[in-house]
Design a protein around this motif. Structure first.
Motif, PDB file in Angstrom:
ATOM      1  N   PHE A   1      43.851  22.186  80.595  1.00  0.00           N
ATOM      2  CA  PHE A   1      42.821  22.013  79.571  1.00  0.00           C
ATOM      3  C   PHE A   1      43.204  20.866  78.631  1.00  0.00           C
ATOM      4  O   PHE A   1      44.280  20.905  78.012  1.00  0.00           O
ATOM      5  CB  PHE A   1      42.651  23.282  78.725  1.00  0.00           C
ATOM      6  CG  PHE A   1      42.244  24.508  79.511  1.00  0.00           C
ATOM      7  CD1 PHE A   1      41.963  24.460  80.861  1.00  0.00           C
ATOM      8  CD2 PHE A   1      42.136  25.738  78.868  1.00  0.00           C
ATOM      9  CE1 PHE A   1      41.589  25.583  81.575  1.00  0.00           C
ATOM     10  CE2 PHE A   1      41.760  26.883  79.557  1.00  0.00           C
ATOM     11  CZ  PHE A   1      41.497  26.805  80.917  1.00  0.00           C
ATOM     12  N   PRO A   2      42.363  19.840  78.497  1.00  0.00           N
ATOM     13  CA  PRO A   2      42.667  18.779  77.529  1.00  0.00           C
ATOM     14  C   PRO A   2      42.653  19.316  76.103  1.00  0.00           C
ATOM     15  O   PRO A   2      41.984  20.312  75.813  1.00  0.00           O
ATOM     16  CB  PRO A   2      41.550  17.759  77.742  1.00  0.00           C
ATOM     17  CG  PRO A   2      40.639  18.311  78.754  1.00  0.00           C
ATOM     18  CD  PRO A   2      41.125  19.634  79.210  1.00  0.00           C
ATOM     19  N   ARG A   3      43.388  18.657  75.200  1.00  0.00           N
ATOM     20  CA  ARG A   3      43.361  18.979  73.766  1.00  0.00           C
ATOM     21  C   ARG A   3      42.677  17.812  73.067  1.00  0.00           C
ATOM     22  O   ARG A   3      43.205  16.694  73.062  1.00  0.00           O
ATOM     23  CB  ARG A   3      44.761  19.182  73.208  1.00  0.00           C
ATOM     24  CG  ARG A   3      45.411  20.524  73.620  1.00  0.00           C
ATOM     25  CD  ARG A   3      46.083  20.414  74.972  1.00  0.00           C
ATOM     26  NE  ARG A   3      46.678  21.624  75.490  1.00  0.00           N
ATOM     27  CZ  ARG A   3      47.903  22.055  75.214  1.00  0.00           C
ATOM     28  NH1 ARG A   3      48.655  21.400  74.372  1.00  0.00           N
ATOM     29  NH2 ARG A   3      48.365  23.139  75.793  1.00  0.00           N
TER      30      ARG A   3
ATOM     31  N   LEU B   1      38.778  17.600  51.805  1.00  0.00           N
ATOM     32  CA  LEU B   1      37.892  17.584  52.973  1.00  0.00           C
ATOM     33  C   LEU B   1      38.551  16.921  54.182  1.00  0.00           C
ATOM     34  O   LEU B   1      38.150  17.154  55.320  1.00  0.00           O
ATOM     35  CB  LEU B   1      36.578  16.880  52.635  1.00  0.00           C
ATOM     36  CG  LEU B   1      35.709  17.589  51.583  1.00  0.00           C
ATOM     37  CD1 LEU B   1      34.512  16.733  51.196  1.00  0.00           C
ATOM     38  CD2 LEU B   1      35.245  18.948  52.083  1.00  0.00           C
ATOM     39  N   ALA B   2      39.554  16.106  53.936  1.00  0.00           N
ATOM     40  CA  ALA B   2      40.280  15.453  55.036  1.00  0.00           C
ATOM     41  C   ALA B   2      41.434  16.314  55.549  1.00  0.00           C
ATOM     42  O   ALA B   2      41.990  16.031  56.617  1.00  0.00           O
ATOM     43  CB  ALA B   2      40.821  14.099  54.573  1.00  0.00           C
ATOM     44  N   LEU B   3      41.767  17.381  54.820  1.00  0.00           N
ATOM     45  CA  LEU B   3      42.899  18.230  55.200  1.00  0.00           C
ATOM     46  C   LEU B   3      42.585  18.994  56.483  1.00  0.00           C
ATOM     47  O   LEU B   3      41.510  19.565  56.634  1.00  0.00           O
ATOM     48  CB  LEU B   3      43.191  19.214  54.062  1.00  0.00           C
ATOM     49  CG  LEU B   3      44.443  20.092  54.188  1.00  0.00           C
ATOM     50  CD1 LEU B   3      45.703  19.233  54.134  1.00  0.00           C
ATOM     51  CD2 LEU B   3      44.467  21.134  53.067  1.00  0.00           C
ATOM     52  N   LYS B   4      43.550  19.007  57.393  1.00  0.00           N
ATOM     53  CA  LYS B   4      43.354  19.699  58.665  1.00  0.00           C
ATOM     54  C   LYS B   4      44.013  21.076  58.638  1.00  0.00           C
ATOM     55  O   LYS B   4      44.967  21.314  57.899  1.00  0.00           O
ATOM     56  CB  LYS B   4      43.943  18.882  59.817  1.00  0.00           C
ATOM     57  CG  LYS B   4      43.357  17.482  59.945  1.00  0.00           C
ATOM     58  CD  LYS B   4      41.852  17.502  60.152  1.00  0.00           C
ATOM     59  CE  LYS B   4      41.287  16.102  60.327  1.00  0.00           C
ATOM     60  NZ  LYS B   4      39.806  16.101  60.392  1.00  0.00           N
ATOM     61  N   ALA B   5      43.469  21.954  59.459  1.00  0.00           N
ATOM     62  CA  ALA B   5      43.999  23.320  59.577  1.00  0.00           C
ATOM     63  C   ALA B   5      44.550  23.525  60.976  1.00  0.00           C
ATOM     64  O   ALA B   5      44.184  22.821  61.925  1.00  0.00           O
ATOM     65  CB  ALA B   5      42.897  24.336  59.296  1.00  0.00           C
ATOM     66  N   GLN B   6      45.422  24.504  61.106  1.00  0.00           N
ATOM     67  CA  GLN B   6      45.930  24.865  62.432  1.00  0.00           C
ATOM     68  C   GLN B   6      44.913  25.797  63.098  1.00  0.00           C
ATOM     69  O   GLN B   6      45.165  26.973  63.307  1.00  0.00           O
ATOM     70  CB  GLN B   6      47.305  25.519  62.308  1.00  0.00           C
ATOM     71  CG  GLN B   6      48.372  24.569  61.780  1.00  0.00           C
ATOM     72  CD  GLN B   6      49.763  25.171  61.830  1.00  0.00           C
ATOM     73  OE1 GLN B   6      50.253  25.548  62.886  1.00  0.00           O
ATOM     74  NE2 GLN B   6      50.402  25.263  60.672  1.00  0.00           N
ATOM     75  N   GLN B   7      43.765  25.220  63.392  1.00  0.00           N
ATOM     76  CA  GLN B   7      42.640  25.952  63.977  1.00  0.00           C
ATOM     77  C   GLN B   7      42.241  25.276  65.284  1.00  0.00           C
ATOM     78  O   GLN B   7      42.388  24.060  65.434  1.00  0.00           O
ATOM     79  CB  GLN B   7      41.446  25.947  63.027  1.00  0.00           C
ATOM     80  CG  GLN B   7      41.703  26.669  61.719  1.00  0.00           C
ATOM     81  CD  GLN B   7      40.562  26.484  60.729  1.00  0.00           C
ATOM     82  OE1 GLN B   7      39.706  25.630  60.898  1.00  0.00           O
ATOM     83  NE2 GLN B   7      40.567  27.275  59.659  1.00  0.00           N
ATOM     84  N   TYR B   8      41.718  26.049  66.188  1.00  0.00           N
ATOM     85  CA  TYR B   8      41.369  25.509  67.508  1.00  0.00           C
ATOM     86  C   TYR B   8      40.269  26.353  68.118  1.00  0.00           C
ATOM     87  O   TYR B   8      40.135  27.542  67.851  1.00  0.00           O
ATOM     88  CB  TYR B   8      42.598  25.505  68.425  1.00  0.00           C
ATOM     89  CG  TYR B   8      43.498  26.710  68.244  1.00  0.00           C
ATOM     90  CD1 TYR B   8      43.233  27.925  68.879  1.00  0.00           C
ATOM     91  CD2 TYR B   8      44.591  26.657  67.370  1.00  0.00           C
ATOM     92  CE1 TYR B   8      44.045  29.028  68.675  1.00  0.00           C
ATOM     93  CE2 TYR B   8      45.400  27.759  67.159  1.00  0.00           C
ATOM     94  CZ  TYR B   8      45.129  28.945  67.813  1.00  0.00           C
ATOM     95  OH  TYR B   8      45.928  30.048  67.603  1.00  0.00           O
ATOM     96  N   ASP B   9      39.454  25.687  68.922  1.00  0.00           N
ATOM     97  CA  ASP B   9      38.413  26.351  69.715  1.00  0.00           C
ATOM     98  C   ASP B   9      38.647  26.038  71.183  1.00  0.00           C
ATOM     99  O   ASP B   9      39.204  24.985  71.522  1.00  0.00           O
ATOM    100  CB  ASP B   9      37.018  25.849  69.330  1.00  0.00           C
ATOM    101  CG  ASP B   9      36.498  26.465  68.039  1.00  0.00           C
ATOM    102  OD1 ASP B   9      37.185  27.326  67.468  1.00  0.00           O
ATOM    103  OD2 ASP B   9      35.408  26.051  67.596  1.00  0.00           O
TER     104      ASP B   9
END
Length: 600
Positions: A274-276, A475-483
């Motif tokens: 699966f690509p990321r 708003l630019a901050l990233k989270a350790q979230q994934y779908d």
């Protein structure tokens, strides 16, 4: 012999010829051929053809019985003549010659057909769902669902997970939708909530030291109808793991999901690795965070080619607003004016002013856009996108956040219209690096963009630094979230959780929820995090959507036993319905229906 059956309606074969057997089932179809009456008898397992002559004492009774009546038939298994063998039926070499008949239940005239499966209104199908479920395709879909869930359970156990059941009556939780509330009789004026997801419970299980949890979990959300989710309730493969990073979740769950798809793909290809894809890249290339990767089209920014060009509409937008971008949607093989005009008409139906386009022929670009920007810029766009004669390209312009969704729809439309989408595969990918926050225009404030229990990348320091810089940094901050996405559908969502109390307080504080509110709403989690919480993370995969994809259904109601309609009404059980006065009195409630239009 058993009172009802010695065999199922799918068991009899040529080896059973000469035996006396007993079958029970529904009369699926009747046919009168030259004096012989043929009955297709159906049960859960399959069909068997039964036959009787006019001289048979049961002929008149069977002839009068309506289809879908339930009968028990006893008789001798006989071999069919060679010219009437049905190779498409497992029992197609034999038939049952009727000797005895017992009518178990006579059917009234049907409100909808079971044989043949013609299109029928949703209202009738849901009201008479017990008849609808007898139909071959829907019955098979439900049994596929059973097998897929069993496979999920087996593969999760093999991966070292343990199945736990979490409570159904719980407290309200901010999962992004309204709760279904349940009034308490014992505690007048107070309410339980049905879980939108077992989010807090599964995190508490990790704090309790159980390490690897899973559950086929029912989830309840009081949402407005959506095409991609059943109203009321749905099911998910819920997962949580301790002492993990994102990569651990991916490497653990990817084989489980891949193997489930491969087992039920029926010959379709399944993505091997699966690509990321980072969220920002997905939006820029596909216009959506759930791209259909069977479609090879990738969008590109071509803003520089229009800046200062003779195409004044785009050039003027770029000059006035530095946030404006021009995106190109390549259309291989779409290089005809007729196709470009069709796409332009489609865009106008979508509420857009249209779609600018260039199509290529005889080594040159054609159309109004090419004419206005000139040969050199047209050639540069062609070369950047790798296009040639017989191809086309469409353009969308504006601030990307305003037009990305439409651009994604246009990409899908082009891919499907030109038959570029590879229908014989399941294309899966992880979408990673979601924004931690988004701007709530209605409330005029920062809010969580995804799961509020996620860990921001960089932890507490990143939160503090972004807060100090202002809204743009937040708003630019990233989270350790994934779908996890498949063929244009989000089929799973997850994150590494925020397990540090100080970080939790800060993350919620940025959205306007102070420490006291957080401690009150999420008291169990907050208290648990005070007493040694392991780093943990997980995901939840949508069972209904996965089943829908695997069986090739077009609608989630085609893979669910007793769904509601799009108005969130259960037509079969007549729910929701008013409660009677005694029930309301026991719950210390009084019903007052509010007219929202008047209160507004």
């Amino acid at each position: 012999m058993h009172a009802y059956r010695s065999h199922t309606c799918a068991q009899l074969r040529a080896s059973d010829v000469g035996q006396t057997v007993r079958l029970s089932g529904w009369i699926h179809r009747k046919r009168d051929h030259g004096g012989l009456l043929f009955i297709d008898l159906r049960d859960h397992y399959g069909l068997t053809q039964c036959v009787l002559e006019p001289s048979n004492p049961h002929f008149a009774k069977l002839e009068k019985l309506r289809v879908e009546s339930v009968v028990t038939i006893t008789g001798e298994v006989v071999k069919r003549d060679a010219d009437v063998i049905n190779p498409n039926l497992p029992t197609g070499e034999v038939e049952l010659r009727v000797a005895e008949l017992a009518v178990q239940s006579e059917a009234e005239e049907l409100p909808m057909p079971v044989f043949g499966e013609p299109d029928w209104s949703e209202e009738v199908r849901l009201k008479y769902r017990f008849l609808d479920l007898r139909r071959e395709t829907l019955h098979a879909n439900i049994m596929s669902r059973v097998a897929i869930i069993r496979a999920m359970r087996d593969k999760m156990a093999a991966a070292g997970f343990f199945e736990f059941a979490t409570p159904i009556l719980t407290a309200s939780s901010p999962e992004g939708a309204r709760d279904f509330l349940v009034p308490s009789r014992i505690h007048p004026g107070q309410f339980y909530a049905l879980p939108q997801a077992p989010q807090q419970y599964k995190q508490l299980l990790m704090v309790s030291g159980f390490d690897r949890y899973f559950q086929i979990a029912p989830c309840f959300r009081d949402e407005d109808p959506r095409a991609d989710r059943l109203p009321g309730e749905f099911y998910q493969l819920d997962v949580e793991m301790s002492f993990v990073e994102e990569e651990d979740v991916f490497t653990t769950m990817e084989p489980v999901i891949r193997e489930v798809f491969a087992e039920f793909a029926e010959g379709k290809a399944v993505t091997d690795v699966f690509p990321r894809i980072p969220y920002d890249e997905a939006m820029a290339k596909y216009g959506t965070d759930k791209p259909d990767l069977r479609n090879p089209i990738e969008m590109q920014a071509v803003t520089d080619h229009f800046a200062g060009s003779g195409f004044k509409v785009f050039a003027g937008m770029i000059e006035k607003n530095p946030k404006v971008e021009i995106w190109a949607i390549p259309a291989p093989t779409g290089g005809s004016r007729a196709f470009c005009d069709r796409m332009n008409a489609w865009a106008q139906k979508e509420g857009q002013p249209g779609l600018g386009y260039i199509f290529f022929r005889e080594g040159e670009g054609a159309g109004p856009v090419a004419k206005n920007i000139g040969e050199e810029r047209t050639a540069a766009i062609r070369d950047q996108l790798g296009l040639g004669d017989g191809d086309a390209v469409f353009f969308v312009a504006g601030v990307p956040s305003d037009f990305a969704a439409f651009a994604g729809k246009a990409r899908d439309r082009v891919g499907n219209e030109l038959d570029l989408v590879k229908q014989d595969q399941f294309a899966l990918a992880w979408i990673v690096d979601f924004p931690m926050y988004e701007w709530d225009e209605e409330e005029k404030k920062i809010d969580f963009s995804h799961n509020p229990f996620s860990m921001p990348k960089g932890g507490l320091k990143a939160l503090e630094a972004a807060e100090a810089e202002g809204n743009a940094a937040l708003l630019a901050l990233k989270a350790q979230q994934y779908d996890l996405v498949c063929n244009g559908f989000e089929i799973a969502s997850g994150s590494i959780r925020n397990h540090v109390p100080e970080t939790m307080i800060k993350a919620f504080g940025i959205t306007g929820l102070g420490p006291d509110v957080v401690k009150e709403r999420f008291g169990a989690l907050y208290r648990a995090f005070q007493y040694g919480a392991p780093p943990h993370g997980g995901m939840a995969a949508g069972v209904d959507r996965i089943v829908m994809l695997l069986v090739g259904a077009k609608n989630l109601r085609e893979v669910s036993l007793f769904p509601m309609n799009q108005q969130a009404a259960d037509l079969l059980m007549n729910a929701p319905a008013p409660a009677d006065a005694r029930q309301l009195r026991d719950l210390s409630l009084r019903c007052v229906v509010v007219d929202e239009k008047k209160t507004d």
